[in-house]
Design a protein around this motif. Sequence first.
Motif, PDB file in Angstrom:
ATOM      1  N   CYS A  63       0.837  -1.203   0.000  1.00 49.54           N
ATOM      2  CA  CYS A  63       0.000   0.000   0.000  1.00 49.54           C
ATOM      3  C   CYS A  63       0.875   1.258   0.000  1.00 49.54           C
ATOM      4  O   CYS A  63       0.571   2.237  -0.685  1.00 49.54           O
ATOM      5  CB  CYS A  63      -0.935   0.005   1.206  1.00 49.54           C
ATOM      6  N   GLN A  66       2.152   1.589  -3.465  1.00 51.01           N
ATOM      7  CA  GLN A  66       1.081   2.062  -4.345  1.00 51.01           C
ATOM      8  C   GLN A  66       0.886   3.571  -4.228  1.00 51.01           C
ATOM      9  O   GLN A  66       0.717   4.265  -5.231  1.00 51.01           O
ATOM     10  CB  GLN A  66      -0.230   1.347  -3.994  1.00 51.01           C
ATOM     11  N   THR A  69       3.819   5.396  -6.096  1.00 46.42           N
ATOM     12  CA  THR A  69       4.143   5.027  -7.469  1.00 46.42           C
ATOM     13  C   THR A  69       3.262   5.812  -8.431  1.00 46.42           C
ATOM     14  O   THR A  69       2.047   5.856  -8.267  1.00 46.42           O
ATOM     15  CB  THR A  69       3.934   3.514  -7.699  1.00 46.42           C
ATOM     16  N   PRO A  72       1.461   2.364 -13.205  1.00 52.58           N
ATOM     17  CA  PRO A  72       1.407   0.915 -12.964  1.00 52.58           C
ATOM     18  C   PRO A  72       2.687   0.212 -13.393  1.00 52.58           C
ATOM     19  O   PRO A  72       3.130  -0.734 -12.732  1.00 52.58           O
ATOM     20  CB  PRO A  72       0.210   0.462 -13.814  1.00 52.58           C
ATOM     21  N   PHE A  75       5.375   0.452 -10.788  1.00 56.25           N
ATOM     22  CA  PHE A  75       5.053  -0.386  -9.632  1.00 56.25           C
ATOM     23  C   PHE A  75       5.417  -1.847  -9.898  1.00 56.25           C
ATOM     24  O   PHE A  75       6.138  -2.474  -9.117  1.00 56.25           O
ATOM     25  CB  PHE A  75       3.564  -0.270  -9.299  1.00 56.25           C
ATOM     26  N   TYR A 150       0.593  -8.598  -5.861  1.00 52.94           N
ATOM     27  CA  TYR A 150       1.216  -7.536  -6.642  1.00 52.94           C
ATOM     28  C   TYR A 150       0.378  -7.185  -7.864  1.00 52.94           C
ATOM     29  O   TYR A 150       0.162  -6.005  -8.177  1.00 52.94           O
ATOM     30  CB  TYR A 150       2.613  -7.956  -7.113  1.00 52.94           C
ATOM     31  N   ILE A 153      -2.857  -5.179  -7.041  1.00 53.45           N
ATOM     32  CA  ILE A 153      -2.578  -3.755  -6.830  1.00 53.45           C
ATOM     33  C   ILE A 153      -2.145  -3.092  -8.136  1.00 53.45           C
ATOM     34  O   ILE A 153      -2.493  -1.928  -8.404  1.00 53.45           O
ATOM     35  CB  ILE A 153      -1.504  -3.581  -5.738  1.00 53.45           C
ATOM     36  N   LEU A 157      -4.009   0.375 -10.121  1.00 57.48           N
ATOM     37  CA  LEU A 157      -3.339   1.613 -10.504  1.00 57.48           C
ATOM     38  C   LEU A 157      -3.824   2.150 -11.849  1.00 57.48           C
ATOM     39  O   LEU A 157      -3.504   3.286 -12.213  1.00 57.48           O
ATOM     40  CB  LEU A 157      -1.824   1.402 -10.545  1.00 57.48           C
ATOM     41  N   ARG A 164      -9.730   3.528  -6.434  1.00 53.31           N
ATOM     42  CA  ARG A 164      -8.627   2.586  -6.302  1.00 53.31           C
ATOM     43  C   ARG A 164      -8.896   1.487  -5.283  1.00 53.31           C
ATOM     44  O   ARG A 164      -8.342   0.389  -5.389  1.00 53.31           O
ATOM     45  CB  ARG A 164      -7.355   3.353  -5.953  1.00 53.31           C
ATOM     46  N   TYR A 199      -2.998  -4.093   4.143  1.00 56.25           N
ATOM     47  CA  TYR A 199      -3.251  -3.014   3.185  1.00 56.25           C
ATOM     48  C   TYR A 199      -4.209  -1.979   3.788  1.00 56.25           C
ATOM     49  O   TYR A 199      -3.958  -0.765   3.752  1.00 56.25           O
ATOM     50  CB  TYR A 199      -3.833  -3.631   1.916  1.00 56.25           C
TER      51      TYR A 199
END
Length: 332
Positions: A63, A66, A69, A72, A75, A150, A153, A157, A164, A199
């Motif tokens: 988190c 995220q 970043t 995407p 990330f 991963y 998430i 993005l 989100r 998260y």
Amino acid sequence: MPLPNNPNRNHLIDLLRFLAAAWVALFHFNEPQKYIDNWYRNFCKLGYWGVPIFFIISGYCICIAQQHTKTPQKFITRRLFRIFPPYWFSLVIVCLCALAIKIITHTNPTPLPKHIDETLAIVVLYTSPLSNYSTINWVYWTLPFELFFYFIIFFTLFTNHKLRLLIPFLLVITGFVIPFQKEGLLFFFNELPTFMLGYALYLVLKAPDNRVVNTAFFILSAIALYFKHPGFDYILTAFIVCFLIALESRFHLKNNFFSRLGDFSYSIYLIHVPVAIYLLGFIKSNLSIQTNLPLNIITDFFLLTVVIILSKLMFIWVELPAIKLGRKLSRP
């Protein structure tokens, strides 16, 4: 050589990472041996609690990633370089240790792949519980979970910042009706609530503008956790970790020797089985060590020390260069 210094670094999380990795290692050192009923062996037998500790910390830290970043692609690039190069290097260690044992004892401590499809599945982590391809290291089963977290998430993005939380929220709700699956495409629902609990904890602590929604998501994740893992010990571990992280947000833990070992926790996790069990397992097979409590403890901490030293070297030579390369490739 630690990770680059960050004044906002959470040293409690570093400490928890190391303690979880060490506890899992102690669990594995003793699990193949004949059970002896004493306080130390009972403590080691609870080392599987390290798994929910890892998943909650992973959810919390992802988190953070995220939030910081911008795209995407950045990330997922950093995440993949964080997980795969050390994993691939550990595969080499597993194979070398298995080969050494085969030459010395004419026995095979782990079933190595015999066909190209098995080999490719292991290389890309298309292994159990995602598929029916077996892993060659006891701890690898957790890595497909991490990968799926991963990618979940990663897909969030692509959405509007205000939406989100929608994908994780819907996935946790969906998880209530997905039965527990040991293998298969929907395997990640088994541990999704644990990851999402960490998260959501970050959002509750660090995103006060949407506190009601974030708190609702935390509560929903906690309920989902109970449905997937109704055991008291698993739930207690999860909430103790959440409590400690929340407490650290007010009372900061200072950097210390054991928190610095947190840098090596992933390597400790990856290589403790091939090094201390496949290769050096003959040490623990001595019955006099198993039945003598002080000797058992000394032996375990000797093995753990060997693993930590090798993990530090692995971190310096493999993990850290991979992290830096991932950051370099994700720059504009």
